[in-house]
Design an enzyme around this catalytic site. Structure first.
Site, PDB file in Angstrom:
ATOM      1  N   LYS A 134       4.205   6.747   1.910  1.00  0.00           N
ATOM      2  CA  LYS A 134       2.654   6.359   1.606  1.00  0.00           C
ATOM      3  C   LYS A 134       2.040   7.051   2.791  1.00  0.00           C
ATOM      4  O   LYS A 134       2.265   6.606   3.921  1.00  0.00           O
ATOM      5  CB  LYS A 134       2.549   4.859   1.868  1.00  0.00           C
ATOM      6  CG  LYS A 134       1.208   4.347   1.396  1.00  0.00           C
ATOM      7  CD  LYS A 134       1.060   2.898   1.344  1.00  0.00           C
ATOM      8  CE  LYS A 134       0.246   2.576   2.700  1.00  0.00           C
ATOM      9  NZ  LYS A 134      -0.474   1.417   2.490  1.00  0.00           N
ATOM     10  N   THR A 177      -4.327  -8.406   0.254  1.00  0.00           N
ATOM     11  CA  THR A 177      -3.488  -9.651   0.418  1.00  0.00           C
ATOM     12  C   THR A 177      -4.075 -10.143   1.767  1.00  0.00           C
ATOM     13  O   THR A 177      -3.790 -11.351   1.847  1.00  0.00           O
ATOM     14  CB  THR A 177      -1.875  -9.199   0.919  1.00  0.00           C
ATOM     15  OG1 THR A 177      -2.125  -7.844   1.856  1.00  0.00           O
ATOM     16  CG2 THR A 177      -1.246  -8.587  -0.363  1.00  0.00           C
TER      17      THR A 177
HETATM   18  O1  C5P Z   1       3.174  -4.474   7.454  1.00  0.00           O
HETATM   19  P1  C5P Z   1       3.443  -3.019   7.205  1.00  0.00           P
HETATM   20  O2  C5P Z   1       3.678  -2.202   8.289  1.00  0.00           O
HETATM   21  O3  C5P Z   1       4.859  -3.235   6.308  1.00  0.00           O
HETATM   22  O4  C5P Z   1       2.421  -2.462   6.161  1.00  0.00           O
HETATM   23  C1  C5P Z   1       2.716  -1.367   5.469  1.00  0.00           C
HETATM   24  C2  C5P Z   1       1.712  -1.354   4.363  1.00  0.00           C
HETATM   25  O5  C5P Z   1       1.407  -2.602   3.461  1.00  0.00           O
HETATM   26  C3  C5P Z   1       0.304  -1.121   5.157  1.00  0.00           C
HETATM   27  O6  C5P Z   1       0.001   0.099   4.862  1.00  0.00           O
HETATM   28  C4  C5P Z   1      -0.736  -2.056   4.311  1.00  0.00           C
HETATM   29  O7  C5P Z   1      -1.605  -1.478   3.576  1.00  0.00           O
HETATM   30  C5  C5P Z   1       0.124  -2.917   3.499  1.00  0.00           C
HETATM   31  N1  C5P Z   1      -0.082  -4.146   3.641  1.00  0.00           N
HETATM   32  C6  C5P Z   1      -0.466  -5.268   2.965  1.00  0.00           C
HETATM   33  N2  C5P Z   1      -0.732  -6.572   3.140  1.00  0.00           N
HETATM   34  C7  C5P Z   1      -0.176  -7.182   4.071  1.00  0.00           C
HETATM   35  C8  C5P Z   1       0.809  -6.250   4.826  1.00  0.00           C
HETATM   36  C9  C5P Z   1       0.789  -4.826   4.801  1.00  0.00           C
HETATM   37  O8  C5P Z   1      -1.441  -4.812   1.731  1.00  0.00           O
HETATM   38  N3  C5P Z   1      -0.089  -8.261   4.140  1.00  0.00           N
END
Ligand code: C5P
Length: 236
Positions: free
Chosen positions: A35, A121
């Site tokens: 991504k 989220t």
């Molecule tokens: O938390 P992490 O580093 O795994 O996040 C990966 C992606 O997931 C981020 O780019 C973010 O856009 C998304 N994310 C989200 N909601 C969350 C945590 C992360 O949309 N609660």
């Protein structure tokens, strides 16, 4: 979908192409879909996307387009020309915008998946209320999901908490891409609610997006492989 690597998307939420390349090299064959979001894209532009694709990786371009239909359609055309596999738009941009986006994608690359972001989220029922959207987050996710699918989107981005409701409400033939996933046993930090890869897949997610658990791991490839094993255990 037999290869679990088709379901794992590694989020390159990093400040530079050099940092991103380091992670991609460390992950090696343990993932092939990455991504590129607004941080890396703003820092480095389309070059980083082209380089990933040239090296045989698939790119999920997560710029969450939200504008008038003509502007979004034009941006989606450019994303399709870059060769990305998935692109995001905000479902709350409305049906006309979503239709323009999906038609633009199909005109350049019919296999480009247009994914609609439902409710971020980070938003709660109370936040939605202040935006004039009354009711529960889940109801708004289902409403926006219906709008997205009716206008040709290939799937949605939603939290795993809403995945099963989306699966129950609509037919099976659409993608649910789920962020906010933490591998079983990983540090939760100050997160109140965590969903494991297995739980996300069991809830109906087709793809999971994992960032920091992989990018900040001492051994990113081993972390990715552990997640793939979790996916395989549920998907088998
Ligand atoms: O938390 P992490 O580093 O795994 O996040 C990966 C992606 O997931 C981020 O780019 C973010 O856009 C998304 N994310 C989200 N909601 C969350 C945590 C992360 O949309 N609660």
């Amino acid at each position: 979908m037999n290869d679990p690597r088709q379901r794992l998307i590694v989020a390159l939420d990093l400040p530079s192409a050099v940092a991103a390349q380091k992670i991609v090299a460390a992950v090696g064959d343990s993932a092939f879909c990455y991504k590129v979001g607004m941080q890396l894209y703003t820092a480095e532009g389309p070059r980083v996307v082209r380089d990933l694709i040239a090296s045989g990786r698939r790119v999920f371009l997560d710029l969450k387009y939200h504008d008038i239909p003509n502007t979004v359609a034009s941006a989606v055309c450019e994303a399709a020309r870059l060769g990305v596999s998935m692109v995001t738009v905000h479902a709350s941009g409305g049906g006309k915008m979503l239709r323009a986006a999906t038609e633009a994608a199909a005109s350049v690359n019919p296999s480009l998946m247009v994914l609609a972001v439902t409710v971020l989220t980070s938003l709660t029922d109370n936040d939605l209320d202040k935006l004039g959207v009354h009711g529960r987050v889940q109801d708004q996710v289902l409403r926006l999901g219906a709008l997205a699918l009716a206008n040709g989107c290939h799937g949605v981005v939603a939290s795993a908490r809403e995945a099963s409701a989306l699966r129950n409400e609509f037919e099976d033939n659409f993608a649910i891409v789920t962020p906010g996933v933490r591998p079983a046993g990983a540090a939760h930090g100050d997160q109140m609610r965590v969903v494991t890869p297995a739980e996300a897949i069991a809830a109906g997610a087709t793809h999971i997006v994992v960032g920091r658990p992989i990018t900040e791991a001492p051994d990113p490839a081993a972390e990715a492989r552990a997640i793939l094993a979790e996916i395989s255990a549920v998907a088998a």
